[in-house]
Design a protein around this motif. Sequence first.
Motif, PDB file in Angstrom:
ATOM      1  N   ARG A 152      50.194  30.509  86.837  1.00 51.63           N
ATOM      2  CA  ARG A 152      49.976  30.636  85.389  1.00 51.63           C
ATOM      3  C   ARG A 152      51.310  30.857  84.684  1.00 51.63           C
ATOM      4  O   ARG A 152      52.192  31.569  85.181  1.00 51.63           O
ATOM      5  N   LEU A 153      51.442  30.259  83.506  1.00 51.06           N
ATOM      6  CA  LEU A 153      52.670  30.388  82.717  1.00 51.06           C
ATOM      7  C   LEU A 153      52.622  31.694  81.934  1.00 51.06           C
ATOM      8  O   LEU A 153      51.696  31.928  81.140  1.00 51.06           O
ATOM      9  N   LYS A 154      53.626  32.540  82.164  1.00 46.01           N
ATOM     10  CA  LYS A 154      53.663  33.831  81.474  1.00 46.01           C
ATOM     11  C   LYS A 154      54.926  33.916  80.618  1.00 46.01           C
ATOM     12  O   LYS A 154      55.980  33.406  80.989  1.00 46.01           O
ATOM     13  N   ARG A 155      54.794  34.577  79.494  1.00 51.00           N
ATOM     14  CA  ARG A 155      55.912  34.735  78.558  1.00 51.00           C
ATOM     15  C   ARG A 155      56.521  36.126  78.741  1.00 51.00           C
ATOM     16  O   ARG A 155      55.803  37.124  78.814  1.00 51.00           O
ATOM     17  N   TYR A 156      57.852  36.155  78.813  1.00 53.29           N
ATOM     18  CA  TYR A 156      58.574  37.412  78.953  1.00 53.29           C
ATOM     19  C   TYR A 156      59.560  37.554  77.799  1.00 53.29           C
ATOM     20  O   TYR A 156      60.249  36.597  77.445  1.00 53.29           O
ATOM     21  N   GLU A 157      59.637  38.737  77.225  1.00 49.25           N
ATOM     22  CA  GLU A 157      60.604  39.035  76.172  1.00 49.25           C
ATOM     23  C   GLU A 157      61.661  39.993  76.718  1.00 49.25           C
ATOM     24  O   GLU A 157      61.352  40.882  77.526  1.00 49.25           O
ATOM     25  N   TYR A 158      62.884  39.808  76.271  1.00 46.55           N
ATOM     26  CA  TYR A 158      63.969  40.686  76.699  1.00 46.55           C
ATOM     27  C   TYR A 158      65.005  40.777  75.585  1.00 46.55           C
ATOM     28  O   TYR A 158      65.209  39.822  74.835  1.00 46.55           O
ATOM     29  N   PRO A 159      65.679  41.937  75.445  1.00 52.36           N
ATOM     30  CA  PRO A 159      66.714  42.081  74.412  1.00 52.36           C
ATOM     31  C   PRO A 159      68.055  41.551  74.908  1.00 52.36           C
ATOM     32  O   PRO A 159      68.326  41.530  76.114  1.00 52.36           O
ATOM     33  N   ARG A 160      68.868  41.125  73.975  1.00 55.48           N
ATOM     34  CA  ARG A 160      70.237  40.778  74.306  1.00 55.48           C
ATOM     35  C   ARG A 160      71.111  40.992  73.079  1.00 55.48           C
ATOM     36  O   ARG A 160      70.626  41.035  71.948  1.00 55.48           O
ATOM     37  N   TYR A 161      72.407  41.120  73.313  1.00 50.55           N
ATOM     38  CA  TYR A 161      73.388  41.260  72.242  1.00 50.55           C
ATOM     39  C   TYR A 161      74.121  39.935  72.062  1.00 50.55           C
ATOM     40  O   TYR A 161      74.463  39.271  73.049  1.00 50.55           O
ATOM     41  N   MET A 162      74.352  39.591  70.797  1.00 54.48           N
ATOM     42  CA  MET A 162      75.128  38.402  70.467  1.00 54.48           C
ATOM     43  C   MET A 162      76.306  38.803  69.588  1.00 54.48           C
ATOM     44  O   MET A 162      76.162  39.659  68.700  1.00 54.48           O
ATOM     45  N   PHE A 163      77.456  38.207  69.849  1.00 54.24           N
ATOM     46  CA  PHE A 163      78.629  38.394  68.991  1.00 54.24           C
ATOM     47  C   PHE A 163      79.149  37.017  68.613  1.00 54.24           C
ATOM     48  O   PHE A 163      79.385  36.175  69.487  1.00 54.24           O
ATOM     49  N   SER A 164      79.320  36.776  67.318  1.00 55.67           N
ATOM     50  CA  SER A 164      79.783  35.475  66.830  1.00 55.67           C
ATOM     51  C   SER A 164      81.047  35.648  65.995  1.00 55.67           C
ATOM     52  O   SER A 164      81.101  36.527  65.125  1.00 55.67           O
ATOM     53  N   ASN A 165      82.030  34.821  66.260  1.00 56.52           N
ATOM     54  CA  ASN A 165      83.266  34.859  65.484  1.00 56.52           C
ATOM     55  C   ASN A 165      83.996  33.533  65.674  1.00 56.52           C
ATOM     56  O   ASN A 165      84.060  33.018  66.799  1.00 56.52           O
TER      57      ASN A 165
END
Length: 249
Positions: free
Chosen positions: A189-202
């Motif tokens: 079965r296809l399961k959805r997972y959420e996770y946090p991450r940090y992004m830095f753009s410059n």
Amino acid sequence: MYDERIRAVALAAIGAGESLNSISKRLGISRAALREWRDRGERPARPSGCPRCGSGSLDNPSYSHLLGLYLGDGCLSRHRRDVFALRIACDDAYPRLIDEAETVVRAVHPSRPVHRVQAVGYTAVASYWKHWPCLFPQHGPGPKHRRAITLTDWQQEIVAQYPGLFLRGLFNSDGCRVANWTTRTVAGRLKRYEYPRYMFSNESSDIMRICQWALDLLTIPWRMPRPNALSVARREAVTCLDTFIGPKS
């Protein structure tokens, strides 16, 4: 009110024997002021409060934080009499960050007021001082990504002491903490997972390298999904950044 340059020129002319009347006409200075300068002589120069070229001290933790904010959303602009305005542009959606920016600017330069200047969609936290270029030698004409940005040896030493505060400034200005998601097949079965991450753009490759270096100091793994974007997504790395950055508010 006459500036020090004019005063020095006038005192040199007095010392050379030029009459007060002649100096007054030539330089546009009142004879009363000239007589006072002549009679009092050269006044001692007041010691500078600059931590780099004078007798002032520097709050290193606050400076490391402020350096990150400056490299992200800060600028210096020159005003009259060689006074420079330091401005940190803060999104109005995050009032805590505005308060924090004001606090660190005040900690680095406590002898002068810090102002909030409202603009469309953001608040500029501003402070005026002749010696801001001493603390931010990266200042120069044009956008940061169009000129070389390198840290001096003394700046590197401070950031190496307080890399977490420096990264807090960088990520609070040009970074964010976001929720990502992915899917995996588990037991068919296809399961959805959420996770946090940090992004830095410059857009500045130099500032991006400085960010990478500061993360390496803390052994925090990162990757570059795009040349102008850095991602920190491993669970233990995000947990580490959460201890000194966290979501914006």
